[in-house]
Design an enzyme around this catalytic site. Structure first.
Site, short mmCIF file in Angstrom:
data_model
loop_
_atom_site.label_atom_id
_atom_site.label_comp_id
_atom_site.label_asym_id
_atom_site.label_seq_id
_atom_site.Cartn_x
_atom_site.Cartn_y
_atom_site.Cartn_z
N THR A 210 0.89 -1.15 0.00
CA THR A 210 0.00 0.00 0.00
C THR A 210 0.93 1.20 0.00
O THR A 210 2.09 1.06 0.35
CB THR A 210 -0.85 0.00 1.30
OG1 THR A 210 -1.72 -1.12 1.27
CG2 THR A 210 -1.68 1.25 1.45
N ARG A 238 -13.94 -7.41 -1.51
CA ARG A 238 -13.34 -7.15 -0.20
C ARG A 238 -12.73 -5.75 -0.15
O ARG A 238 -12.07 -5.30 -1.07
CB ARG A 238 -12.24 -8.17 0.07
CG ARG A 238 -11.45 -7.95 1.37
CD ARG A 238 -10.12 -7.28 1.12
NE ARG A 238 -9.32 -7.19 2.35
CZ ARG A 238 -8.17 -6.52 2.43
NH1 ARG A 238 -7.68 -5.92 1.38
NH2 ARG A 238 -7.51 -6.47 3.57
N VAL A 239 -13.02 -5.03 0.94
CA VAL A 239 -12.43 -3.72 1.17
C VAL A 239 -11.59 -3.80 2.44
O VAL A 239 -12.06 -4.30 3.46
CB VAL A 239 -13.52 -2.64 1.29
CG1 VAL A 239 -12.94 -1.33 1.80
CG2 VAL A 239 -14.18 -2.42 -0.07
N GLY A 240 -10.36 -3.34 2.36
CA GLY A 240 -9.49 -3.32 3.53
C GLY A 240 -9.56 -2.00 4.26
O GLY A 240 -10.57 -1.28 4.16
N THR A 261 -0.60 0.58 6.79
CA THR A 261 -0.37 -0.45 5.78
C THR A 261 -0.29 -1.80 6.49
O THR A 261 0.24 -1.89 7.59
CB THR A 261 0.93 -0.22 4.98
OG1 THR A 261 1.29 -1.43 4.29
CG2 THR A 261 2.09 0.14 5.90
N GLY A 262 -0.82 -2.84 5.86
CA GLY A 262 -0.74 -4.15 6.49
C GLY A 262 -2.01 -4.95 6.29
O GLY A 262 -2.74 -4.74 5.32
N GLY A 264 -5.32 -5.36 6.56
CA GLY A 264 -6.31 -4.31 6.79
C GLY A 264 -7.41 -4.64 7.78
O GLY A 264 -7.86 -3.78 8.52
#
Lengths: 344, 344
Positions: A210, A238-240, A261-262, A264
């Site tokens: 990201t 899918r949404v993070g 970042t990571g 999510g």
């Protein structure tokens, strides 16, 4: 005598003009320089290891991070806004195929690219986000338009793109986001998925790449922004955390500006970006302590990743739990710092 | 003599058995009863006024709120989970055309219905959400499946419905969500929009109708859930706070469970639901003080709406800034409270 008088008048006038023009200018410059400002960016946290990274690629990453930092810094130095600095830095990372955002976005399980982004400013707590977009070259700029022009905070899918079109942002064809490397990652990920359940400690850093930036300008305004292509092989729309204000991005002039970042899902469940702000505001923690504590919480819950953050005094924090995080900062001492791995 | 001995043995045995069986049972029952539990629900905040609400409709709302509360309460009383109580109560409100969620969802500017939902449990901080769904009768149950079965927190649009199908949830036709009243609201809203800019203090309560529930079970577990049809005449795939964990819904056993309703953009910008939890955890505020402070923040920023919340001791808060909020609670004293307007 006449000459002497003329000369004296000239000197007096010169002195007067000097006082009028230069001294305030010098003072102003001194005053401006004493105000803290700075920018911090990330290009994703992941399991990158120095010994497995080709030297040339290592250098490519560092050069691009430096370019983004210097572009954002130049805006801040001239007295520009933290929002402009953040947007500019993120756009540079979005345009680079190395990072999982914009041009370098990873592929979904359906072989498409679905991008998410968000931005927030800390003075008025205004925010904008776009999720599940497929035809926008620079999602961070769409997030900013959502913030400034839509009357909403979060727009999704085709609706977000209709709005973009109305705002005059050209839509790009989906093939713009095709990169050979990301396509291979999808094939590998799908093969791996067939072979075994996904492992948490997967070495595939594409999983959580990201980009993001956070900045403080000379006016004391904070801003942060995040942009991503999501997870390789992601399904079901899918949404993070990246387009979620409070999880992936937060900014408040009273505390700090943060980009995450990571993995999510964990950042959403902990409202991670806002939590750093809350720990500073309500418990009086320093930026460093607050950011580290939130990363500890993520870790304890079973997640991983990192954050970059800057506070209202220009202090920087960049904690992460993974093997590395593409990261760097540039403050008003003019010294640039760029790092990739944990032990540097 | 023999009779007396028998009698004494009988009495002693009886006393022994009484002690062995009944006293622990009484204690256990007392212990269970002494554990706080309860449920609080809302059916949306808005500008409803007593003098403009037909008496019959007022009664319909109250009856449905009571039905939802009693159904959730029955689960808790039997020792069921707060998650089950929340899901059950929200499903009842979703199935009722009076509320802007499920069956009674408002229409988008395109004449479609796009529903959002989220759910969270406070023990493991697990959460699930679905946004922009069009064919799911009970979005709250899909949110729960996302939480328990998807490995993700937030699924959107067609992807979310593909997941629903794989989980065996039947898709309903879009016409299921058609209600005459909501369709008229859309026509009126579009007419009004043509005539004038939208007014913040619009009396059209459809703008922020939403349903939600928060519950504490006898095990000390908190849960919250929210479900909505969004804003009448919404455009561009706009997503409000309802499916955003941290904004529309939050639950943490250490603090409280919260469901929001109102002008969603403001709840997102303030991470409102999580903020109530943070104020309790980090500043030691009571639930009532934390919830009221967050509603004050919403108000100061220019937003409006309300929250319902329950803490780990079963205390309830239901602050709102609008003329009314459909709301009610039922705790382990068994006394039901249902209210609509501000001044009751």
């Amino acid at each position: 005598m006449k000459d002497l008088r003329r000369c004296l008048i000239g000197v007096a006038a010169g002195f007067f003009i000097f006082n009028l023009v230069f001294i305030p200018a010098l003072n102003a410059e001194e005053k401006v320089n004493s105000k803290p400002f700075g920018i911090v960016i990330h290009g994703g946290a992941g399991y990158m290891q120095k010994e497995r990274m080709p030297a040339e690629k290592d250098q490519q990453y560092r050069r691009k991070l430096e370019e983004a930092l210097r572009a954002g810094y130049a805006i801040l130095e001239k007295g520009g806004s933290s929002l402009d600095a953040v947007e500019t830095a993120v756009r540079i990372l979005e345009d680079c195929p190395l990072f999982n955002a914009g041009k370098g976005a990873v592929f979904t399980s359906a072989g498409t690219n679905e991008l998410d982004s968000s931005i927030m400013e800390g003075k008025g707590l205004k925010a904008g986000a776009a999720a599940g977009i497929k035809h926008i070259q620079n999602p961070i700029s769409l997030a900013r338009l959502v913030m400034e022009r839509s009357g909403h905070v979060m727009l999704t899918g085709e609706g977000a793109e209709t709005f973009a079109k109305e705002m005059g942002i050209p839509l790009v064809e989906e093939k713009y986001f095709f990169t050979e490397e990301r396509w291979k990652s999808l094939q590998e990920e799908q093969k791996r998925e067939k072979e075994a359940a996904q492992k948490k400690d997967d070495e595939n850093s594409n999983k959580c790449g990201t980009v993001g930036a956070a900045a403080l300008d000379k006016e004391g305004n904070l801003a942060a922004g995040t942009s991503t292509g999501g997870m390789t092989n992601k399904k079901y729309g899918r949404v993070g955390d990246s387009p979620i204000i409070g999880a992936g991005t937060y900014a408040n002039n009273r505390t700090c500006a943060v980009s995450s970042t990571g993995y999510g899902e964990y950042f959403i469940r902990l409202a991670a970006a806002y939590d750093i702000s809350a720990l500073m505001e309500y418990k009086g923690l320093s930026l460093e302590a607050a950011a580290s504590l939130v990363m500890e919480k993520i870790n304890r819950l079973g997640g991983y990743g990192g954050v970059i953050a800057i506070d209202s005094n220009g202090k920087i924090a960049m904690p992460f739990t993974t093997g590395g995080m593409f990261r760097g900062y540039l403050g008003n001492d003019g010294k640039i710092v760029i790092k990739i791995y944990k032990d540097e």
